[in-house]
Design an enzyme around this catalytic site. Structure first.
Site, PDB file in Angstrom:
ATOM      1  N   ARG A  32       0.837  -1.203   0.000  1.00 17.35           N
ATOM      2  CA  ARG A  32       0.000   0.000   0.000  1.00 17.35           C
ATOM      3  C   ARG A  32       0.876   1.259   0.000  1.00 17.35           C
ATOM      4  O   ARG A  32       0.527   2.255  -0.640  1.00 17.35           O
ATOM      5  CB  ARG A  32      -0.938   0.003   1.201  1.00 17.35           C
ATOM      6  CG  ARG A  32      -2.037  -1.036   1.119  1.00 17.35           C
ATOM      7  CD  ARG A  32      -3.005  -0.904   2.268  1.00 17.35           C
ATOM      8  NE  ARG A  32      -3.712   0.357   2.233  1.00 17.35           N
ATOM      9  CZ  ARG A  32      -4.161   1.003   3.309  1.00 17.35           C
ATOM     10  NH1 ARG A  32      -3.964   0.499   4.524  1.00 17.35           N
ATOM     11  NH2 ARG A  32      -4.809   2.150   3.183  1.00 17.35           N
ATOM     12  N   CYS A  86      -0.476   6.610   8.826  1.00 19.17           N
ATOM     13  CA  CYS A  86      -0.817   5.323   8.218  1.00 19.17           C
ATOM     14  C   CYS A  86      -1.923   5.594   7.213  1.00 19.17           C
ATOM     15  O   CYS A  86      -1.862   6.575   6.475  1.00 19.17           O
ATOM     16  CB  CYS A  86      -1.234   4.316   9.292  1.00 19.17           C
ATOM     17  SG  CYS A  86      -2.571   4.885  10.374  1.00 19.17           S
TER      18      CYS A  86
END
Length: 284
Positions: free
Chosen positions: A181, A240
């Site tokens: 990701r 994040c």
């Protein structure tokens, strides 16, 4: 006042104190793909006396489409929620989940943000609790409301701070998402793949050993030291996808004695909501 824990607590230590009236245990289980999972799992079985706190409802604020998937809750509302669980300013709080601290760390960080120091995450979570032979309960705890006064700390930064400090040596941005990701691959949670330019990747699971517990403090200190390259921990800003798993990296650094790092709570989901903000892809 009994012993105080400010980062992690082992299952054996918690078992010895779980019925202490000054201690409050919070079940933070959650599943990003099934929002009802945590509460249903709690009803099936939880640590004795534990209160359930939901990531979406209790540990996050209202979304407006540009402030990320899990914006911070209103501090006063959060303090009131904690008080209904019996948490006061001198309570020892223990948070746990079944995801290696992924969600429990969010409550840990939020309470520190409110100025609470006596809060810890159950190391290894529910799995370690069970493997140590400890029982679960399915009784809801009796309500024992308390009062809670907050004293907010400067443990967070806003999106403008991150934007203004891109490329500056006084900010080391650490992204806790999985490497794919981070590179911009396999993005299923946010509409845009990639990462904030200049960020480095430290997947939150890299803090764990083969048993799902946090690595020894000395190991974490060495590993984060490699990332810091001589910088002060206070230059670190964690992020994040939505400000949840980044809290596990904050916890890991605090466990290692590397204190003072901060959280960009909006994280990637807030950052990528504005197409004017730059996006980087790939490993670097």
């Amino acid at each position: 006042m009994s012993a105080s824990y400010a980062t992690l607590i082992g299952a054996t230590d918690l078992a010895q104190r779980i019925r202490d009236p000054d201690w409050v245990v919070c079940d933070c289980r959650f599943d990003l793909t099934d929002p009802d999972f945590g509460y249903q799992a709690y009803l099936t079985g939880h640590l004795a006396g534990a209160h359930f706190l939901d990531l979406d409802e209790d540990l996050s604020g209202a979304k407006n489409g540009t402030n990320g998937r899990h914006p911070l809750p209103d501090p006063a509302r959060l303090a009131a929620c904690l008080a209904t669980c019996g948490i006061g300013n001198h309570s020892q709080v223990v948070a746990y989940d079944d995801a290696c601290g992924m969600f429990a760390s969010r409550l840990w960080w939020l309470m520190r943000w409110l100025g609470h120091r006596r809060v810890a995450v159950l190391d290894g979570g529910l799995q370690t609790w069970i493997s140590c032979g400890q029982a679960l309960d399915n009784e809801r705890p009796e309500p024992r409301p308390n009062t809670y006064s907050l004293a907010l700390r400067s443990d967070r930064v806003e999106v403008d701070y991150v934007l203004e400090h891109l490329g500056h040596p006084d900010m080391l941005l650490i992204d806790a998402r999985s490497p794919d990701r981070f590179r911009g691959e396999n993005e299923v949670l946010d509409p845009v793949g990639g990462h904030i330019p200049g960020a480095i990747n430290r997947h939150y699971r890299d803090n764990l050993d083969e048993h799902g517990c946090f690595k020894q403090a000395s190991v974490l200190r060495e590993e984060f030291g490699t990332l810091l390259q001589g910088r002060s921990p206070r230059t670190v800003v964690h992020q994040c996808g939505s400000g949840v798993t980044a809290c596990a990296n904050v916890l890991a650094m605090e466990t290692a004695g590397l204190t003072g790092s901060r959280l960009y709570a909006g994280s990637w989901s807030e950052w990528c909501a504005d197409p004017k903000r730059p996006v980087a892809r790939g490993a670097g």
